[in-house]
Scaffold this motif. Structure first.
Motif, PDB file in Angstrom:
ATOM      1  N   ILE A 185       3.493   1.515  10.828  1.00  0.00           N
ATOM      2  CA  ILE A 185       2.598   1.651   9.683  1.00  0.00           C
ATOM      3  C   ILE A 185       2.157   0.278   9.183  1.00  0.00           C
ATOM      4  O   ILE A 185       0.989   0.075   8.852  1.00  0.00           O
ATOM      5  N   VAL A 232       1.658   4.886   1.324  1.00  0.00           N
ATOM      6  CA  VAL A 232       1.323   5.683   2.499  1.00  0.00           C
ATOM      7  C   VAL A 232       2.255   6.888   2.575  1.00  0.00           C
ATOM      8  O   VAL A 232       3.456   6.760   2.349  1.00  0.00           O
ATOM      9  N   THR A 233       1.687   8.050   2.902  1.00  0.00           N
ATOM     10  CA  THR A 233       2.505   9.228   3.193  1.00  0.00           C
ATOM     11  C   THR A 233       2.801   9.217   4.689  1.00  0.00           C
ATOM     12  O   THR A 233       1.887   9.185   5.501  1.00  0.00           O
ATOM     13  N   LYS A 272       0.865  -1.174   0.000  1.00  0.00           N
ATOM     14  CA  LYS A 272       0.000   0.000   0.000  1.00  0.00           C
ATOM     15  C   LYS A 272       0.899   1.220   0.000  1.00  0.00           C
ATOM     16  O   LYS A 272       2.000   1.188   0.529  1.00  0.00           O
ATOM     17  N   THR A 315       5.975   9.891   0.493  1.00  0.00           N
ATOM     18  CA  THR A 315       5.148   8.715   0.235  1.00  0.00           C
ATOM     19  C   THR A 315       6.042   7.529  -0.111  1.00  0.00           C
ATOM     20  O   THR A 315       6.929   7.633  -0.953  1.00  0.00           O
TER      21      THR A 315
END
Length: 105
Positions: free
Chosen positions: A62, A51-52, A49, A94
């Motif tokens: 995370i 993610v920032t 995935k 990101t």
């Protein structure tokens, strides 16, 4: 004068050889798919995935609490994000984070 020209020619030739061996002259897209490394193919198989990262977050926070070892999470993160070490992620950037299937209990 001939010696200077010869010296500069040899120097230029050595630089060209060094650059070609170190960096290469072919773009990655020009390399046939069959020449891809096993590591690159393994990277394609990892679910991820995007993610920032927020301040204070880490790869493990995370990715979440899983029955996966921290070492595997870090290795998968570094394979998904070449040239990025798991301990040096920056807030506001990101990245791709591995996603693991939940274990049935």
């Amino acid at each position: 004068m001939k010696r200077l020209v010869m010296f500069l020619s040899i120097l230029l030739t050595l630089f060209i050889i060094y650059y070609d061996l170190k960096t290469g002259t072919l773009p990655e897209q020009a390399i046939p798919v069959s020449a891809r490394t096993k590591e690159t193919i393994a990277t394609d198989m990892i679910e991820y995935k995007t993610v920032t990262v927020q301040p204070g977050e880490t790869v493990i926070s995370i990715t979440g609490e899983q029955d996966i070892t921290a070492r595997r999470m870090i290795n998968d993160f570094e394979r998904l994000n070449p040239n990025v070490k798991a301990g040096h992620i920056r807030a506001g950037v990101t990245y791709k984070f591995p996603v693991y299937p939940e274990k049935k209990r």
